[in-house]
Design an enzyme around this catalytic site. Structure first.
Site, mmCIF file in Angstrom:
data_model
loop_
_atom_site.group_PDB
_atom_site.id
_atom_site.type_symbol
_atom_site.label_atom_id
_atom_site.label_comp_id
_atom_site.label_asym_id
_atom_site.label_seq_id
_atom_site.Cartn_x
_atom_site.Cartn_y
_atom_site.Cartn_z
ATOM 1 N N SER A 72 0.880 -1.310 -0.108
ATOM 2 C CA SER A 72 -0.024 -0.042 0.070
ATOM 3 C C SER A 72 0.802 1.325 0.009
ATOM 4 C CB SER A 72 -0.984 -0.066 1.107
ATOM 5 O OG SER A 72 -0.196 0.071 2.409
ATOM 6 N N TYR A 73 1.978 1.316 0.879
ATOM 7 C CA TYR A 73 2.736 2.550 0.727
ATOM 8 C C TYR A 73 3.517 2.883 -0.387
ATOM 9 C CZ TYR A 73 4.915 6.445 3.590
ATOM 10 O OH TYR A 73 5.730 7.473 4.023
ATOM 11 N N THR B 215 2.143 9.746 7.477
ATOM 12 C CA THR B 215 1.542 9.620 6.016
ATOM 13 C C THR B 215 0.750 8.140 5.811
ATOM 14 O OG1 THR B 215 3.754 8.573 5.558
ATOM 15 C CG2 THR B 215 3.424 10.839 4.819
ATOM 16 N N LYS C 134 8.022 4.944 17.094
ATOM 17 C CA LYS C 134 6.463 5.189 16.866
ATOM 18 C C LYS C 134 5.605 4.209 17.033
ATOM 19 C CE LYS C 134 5.415 5.205 12.530
ATOM 20 N NZ LYS C 134 4.227 4.547 11.809
ATOM 21 N N ARG D 34 -2.165 -0.051 11.123
ATOM 22 C CA ARG D 34 -2.136 -1.395 11.493
ATOM 23 C C ARG D 34 -1.458 -1.668 12.807
ATOM 24 N NH1 ARG D 34 -0.622 -1.515 5.913
ATOM 25 N NH2 ARG D 34 1.422 -2.108 6.325
ATOM 26 N N ASN D 35 -0.702 -0.808 13.249
ATOM 27 C CA ASN D 35 0.082 -0.909 14.616
ATOM 28 C C ASN D 35 -0.951 -0.684 15.758
ATOM 29 O OD1 ASN D 35 2.887 -1.440 13.915
ATOM 30 N ND2 ASN D 35 2.708 0.336 12.857
#
Length: 334
Positions: free
Chosen positions: A14-15, A140, A194, A258-259
């Site tokens: 996706s990214y 992002t 993060k 997702r995290n």
């Protein structure tokens, strides 16, 4: 020799797909490589990535490629967007294929899974000193980027010319703002830490702790990120920017992460393996937790949130007990 593309993006998740769309939408001939022949063929036919980023059509100047050597040799500018555990292997594969003037950037967020090293150290070990390196990191989400919603990101390199070139490729006044940052270490580190804090925030919300606890985790998570950064000679100001606080807030507060969703599932009582399976895509924070924990141990940096997430993911500790242990730590000055 005339090259086929201005930039090649390696990684069609996706990214990577979102970044390729942004680059092509800016008017640059862009090539997107994916490792699965069938997936690449489907994207070519559909002119979008229905598997990972549906409803985001490809610009006409975005080309697809399944042959890695052709993709690498199509451009001097390479943007690697693969999971952190695949980063070293990807560089080893492409090293003999690189053009004479190749430059490599990555948008991978994480550390080396074997050593906990920064990805720049991995890249230098594999590639030597000849190839210019850069990293992209910041708040992002892929879907928003690909949809053209306003986005800002940090870009760092030890090569000022490469920063200027990449910034020109990505920057779009109406929707994509690029901030240059000279702190190569800090920009990389923020993206890894993060992810771990986002899992913690998700766990807290899954348990039902509420906004107060989430905000405390973000704030103390930023303190942990900064402590580790200082131990690695990063600049403290970096962690107040896009690659630090910006990415941290985004990932801890929005369920596109997702995290965060992984943490939510754990807080609601799911087992680690089931939570990962249910998400259906790579949860970078799972591996990042072990990597950041290793790095903190090596540099003797206190990171209690990271330690408790590590205990939950790798030592089978109950999420509610981990939360209780965090809350019952000795009183201290902020």
């Amino acid at each position: 020799m005339s090259l086929a593309a201005k930039i090649t993006v390696l990684g069609a998740g996706s990214y990577g797909t979102a970044l390729a769309i942004c680059l092509a939408r800016n008017g640059h001939k862009t090539l997107l490589w994916g490792r699965d022949d069938n997936h690449v063929a489907a994207m070519e036919q559909d002119r979008e990535n229905n598997k990972y980023l549906a409803d985001c059509p490809f610009p006409e100047n975005l080309a697809l490629e399944a042959d890695l050597e052709k993709a690498v040799q199509a451009s001097d500018n390479l943007l690697v967007v693969v999971p952190s555990h695949a980063f070293a292997d990807m560089l080893k594969q492409i090293k003999p294929m690189l053009t004479e003037n190749a430059k490599i950037a990555w948008a991978t967020k994480g550390l080396d899974p074997q050593t906990g090293d920064l990805l720049q150290n991995v890249a230098r070990t594999v590639l030597g000193d000849r190839v210019s390196l850069a990293v992209l990191s910041g708040p992002t989400f892929a879907k928003e980027m690909a949809s053209g919603l306003p986005t800002a990101i940090s870009l760092s390199s030890e090569d000022d010319e490469f920063v200027a070139e990449l910034s020109d490729l990505l920057h779009c006044e109406k929707r994509f703002r690029v901030y240059s940052n000279k702190d190569f270490i800090g920009v990389q580190l923020g993206g890894a830490v993060k992810n771990v804090i986002a899992i913690a925030a998700g766990i807290a919300d899954g348990i039902g702790f509420g906004a107060n606890a989430r905000t405390a985790l973000i704030t103390r998570g930023l303190a942990e990120m900064t402590r580790l950064g200082l131990a690695l000679n990063a600049e403290p100001a970096t962690f107040m920017g896009m690659a630090g606080l910006g990415d941290l807030v985004l990932t801890c507060t929005d369920n596109q992460s997702r995290n965060r969703r992984f943490g939510l599932a754990l807080g609601q009582g799911k087992e680690v393996e089931q939570a990962i399976t249910d998400i259906g895509q790579v949860v970078e924070g799972y591996r990042n937790t072990k990597e950041v924990y290793m790095l903190a141990q090596r540099h003797d940096v206190e990171m209690p949130i990271v330690e408790q997430v590590y205990q939950v993911l790798y030592r089978g500790k109950d999420a509610k007990l981990a939360a209780a242990d965090l809350l019952s730590r000795d009183k201290k000055f902020e």
